[in-house]
Scaffold this motif. Sequence first.
Motif, PDB file in Angstrom:
ATOM      1  N   ARG A 209       0.813  -1.227   0.000  1.00 48.51           N
ATOM      2  CA  ARG A 209       0.000   0.000   0.000  1.00 48.51           C
ATOM      3  C   ARG A 209       0.841   1.268   0.000  1.00 48.51           C
ATOM      4  O   ARG A 209       0.297   2.374  -0.058  1.00 48.51           O
ATOM      5  CB  ARG A 209      -0.925   0.022   1.218  1.00 48.51           C
ATOM      6  CG  ARG A 209      -2.105  -0.913   1.098  1.00 48.51           C
ATOM      7  CD  ARG A 209      -3.074  -0.736   2.245  1.00 48.51           C
ATOM      8  NE  ARG A 209      -3.579   0.629   2.402  1.00 48.51           N
ATOM      9  CZ  ARG A 209      -4.614   0.952   3.151  1.00 48.51           C
ATOM     10  NH1 ARG A 209      -5.267   0.002   3.821  1.00 48.51           N
ATOM     11  NH2 ARG A 209      -5.021   2.200   3.249  1.00 48.51           N
ATOM     12  N   LEU A 210       2.154   1.132   0.065  1.00 53.55           N
ATOM     13  CA  LEU A 210       3.016   2.305   0.148  1.00 53.55           C
ATOM     14  C   LEU A 210       3.393   2.792  -1.251  1.00 53.55           C
ATOM     15  O   LEU A 210       3.866   2.020  -2.079  1.00 53.55           O
ATOM     16  CB  LEU A 210       4.277   1.978   0.950  1.00 53.55           C
ATOM     17  CG  LEU A 210       4.028   1.560   2.400  1.00 53.55           C
ATOM     18  CD1 LEU A 210       5.341   1.166   3.070  1.00 53.55           C
ATOM     19  CD2 LEU A 210       3.346   2.681   3.184  1.00 53.55           C
ATOM     20  N   MET A 211       3.195   4.051  -1.503  1.00 50.49           N
ATOM     21  CA  MET A 211       3.435   4.589  -2.837  1.00 50.49           C
ATOM     22  C   MET A 211       4.901   4.512  -3.269  1.00 50.49           C
ATOM     23  O   MET A 211       5.187   4.273  -4.444  1.00 50.49           O
ATOM     24  CB  MET A 211       2.893   6.015  -2.926  1.00 50.49           C
ATOM     25  CG  MET A 211       1.371   6.032  -2.824  1.00 50.49           C
ATOM     26  SD  MET A 211       0.646   7.665  -2.994  1.00 50.49           S
ATOM     27  CE  MET A 211      -1.100   7.224  -2.789  1.00 50.49           C
ATOM     28  N   PRO A 212       5.864   4.673  -2.361  1.00 49.44           N
ATOM     29  CA  PRO A 212       7.257   4.481  -2.778  1.00 49.44           C
ATOM     30  C   PRO A 212       7.623   3.002  -2.932  1.00 49.44           C
ATOM     31  O   PRO A 212       8.721   2.692  -3.396  1.00 49.44           O
ATOM     32  CB  PRO A 212       8.066   5.120  -1.645  1.00 49.44           C
ATOM     33  CG  PRO A 212       7.096   5.963  -0.892  1.00 49.44           C
ATOM     34  CD  PRO A 212       5.783   5.263  -1.016  1.00 49.44           C
ATOM     35  N   GLY A 213       6.747   2.096  -2.473  1.00 48.08           N
ATOM     36  CA  GLY A 213       7.028   0.676  -2.574  1.00 48.08           C
ATOM     37  C   GLY A 213       7.969   0.149  -1.519  1.00 48.08           C
ATOM     38  O   GLY A 213       8.510  -0.961  -1.652  1.00 48.08           O
ATOM     39  N   ALA A 214       8.160   0.891  -0.462  1.00 48.08           N
ATOM     40  CA  ALA A 214       9.056   0.469   0.616  1.00 48.08           C
ATOM     41  C   ALA A 214       8.731   1.242   1.881  1.00 48.08           C
ATOM     42  O   ALA A 214       8.149   2.336   1.828  1.00 48.08           O
ATOM     43  CB  ALA A 214      10.514   0.708   0.228  1.00 48.08           C
ATOM     44  N   PHE A 215       9.110   0.665   3.025  1.00 48.02           N
ATOM     45  CA  PHE A 215       8.976   1.373   4.294  1.00 48.02           C
ATOM     46  C   PHE A 215       9.785   2.662   4.247  1.00 48.02           C
ATOM     47  O   PHE A 215      10.805   2.750   3.552  1.00 48.02           O
ATOM     48  CB  PHE A 215       9.488   0.501   5.442  1.00 48.02           C
ATOM     49  CG  PHE A 215       8.483  -0.467   5.991  1.00 48.02           C
ATOM     50  CD1 PHE A 215       8.378  -0.682   7.353  1.00 48.02           C
ATOM     51  CD2 PHE A 215       7.643  -1.192   5.145  1.00 48.02           C
ATOM     52  CE1 PHE A 215       7.455  -1.586   7.867  1.00 48.02           C
ATOM     53  CE2 PHE A 215       6.714  -2.094   5.646  1.00 48.02           C
ATOM     54  CZ  PHE A 215       6.622  -2.280   7.015  1.00 48.02           C
ATOM     55  N   GLY A 216       9.343   3.644   4.995  1.00 49.88           N
ATOM     56  CA  GLY A 216      10.110   4.869   5.120  1.00 49.88           C
ATOM     57  C   GLY A 216      11.330   4.669   6.003  1.00 49.88           C
ATOM     58  O   GLY A 216      11.521   3.619   6.605  1.00 49.88           O
ATOM     59  N   GLU A 217      12.155   5.710   6.071  1.00 52.72           N
ATOM     60  CA  GLU A 217      13.356   5.684   6.901  1.00 52.72           C
ATOM     61  C   GLU A 217      13.205   6.661   8.061  1.00 52.72           C
ATOM     62  O   GLU A 217      12.482   7.665   7.942  1.00 52.72           O
ATOM     63  CB  GLU A 217      14.573   6.065   6.062  1.00 52.72           C
ATOM     64  CG  GLU A 217      14.823   5.129   4.888  1.00 52.72           C
ATOM     65  CD  GLU A 217      15.962   5.619   4.017  1.00 52.72           C
ATOM     66  OE1 GLU A 217      16.474   6.738   4.264  1.00 52.72           O
ATOM     67  OE2 GLU A 217      16.328   4.879   3.082  1.00 52.72           O
ATOM     68  N   PRO A 218      13.888   6.398   9.175  1.00 47.45           N
ATOM     69  CA  PRO A 218      13.827   7.341  10.296  1.00 47.45           C
ATOM     70  C   PRO A 218      14.177   8.771   9.894  1.00 47.45           C
ATOM     71  O   PRO A 218      13.617   9.729  10.422  1.00 47.45           O
ATOM     72  CB  PRO A 218      14.849   6.765  11.286  1.00 47.45           C
ATOM     73  CG  PRO A 218      14.870   5.308  10.994  1.00 47.45           C
ATOM     74  CD  PRO A 218      14.690   5.205   9.504  1.00 47.45           C
TER      75      PRO A 218
END
Length: 250
Positions: A209-218
Amino acid sequence: MTNSLDGKIAVVTGASSGIGLSIAERFLAEGAKVAVFARNAAALAEIAKGREDSVLVVTGDVTSQADLDRLVTETVKRFGGIDIVVPNAGIAKVVPFEQSDAAAIDHQFGVNFTGAVQTVRGFLPHIRKGGSVLFVTTFLTQVGFPGLAIYSASKAALKSFSQTLAAELAPKGIRVNSVAPGPIATPIWGGIGLPADVLQAVATQVTARLMPGAFGEPGDIAATAAFLCSDGAKNIWGQEIVVDGGYTIG
């Protein structure tokens, strides 16, 4: 970096890892001096290594009033007035509703809500006009995840509190906002209490479901935090900025 926090004094709790560590590092890079607070003394010492003039290390637990009192005392003694408070310390545990007894509720609310609120209350007499308080909430106040009702509710309470506190502190010239991280690759994911295979399945489902296709970073959260606590955000009051890779609109 832009030195957007040059000359400012900041306090970051839960600064030993994940988002808190990234916020502390970003604030330092932007020119702030920072008091870092967490239970992990060794990790905090690493932040201070080589820049002892800019970093104050205080170890303790946000659920201990004595520890919070010591944090305030040592920070004010070292730096004087405070410009930024980020009560970031938090925990997330998967607790099914049928197991959500008073102890389970008190555990997460004690850190995520009461700990954050009491941190700010302790520093309030020392926050200078033009200062900023930034709470860390979560995208889960907008969506439901099974087993995370207590965690989400504790952060929803914090979101509501921050909006009311913004109105209360505005006459003092102190801005209050919050940043709501979405799925971020931090150690907190590995500590929520799910088996490794289940955790991986959840991560795969979330990532879809994430538009960048990956988890975000801190660092994504740290960059937003630095902006919200800078003079560039001087007209942002009582807002929650969601940084979630588009999850909540997908």
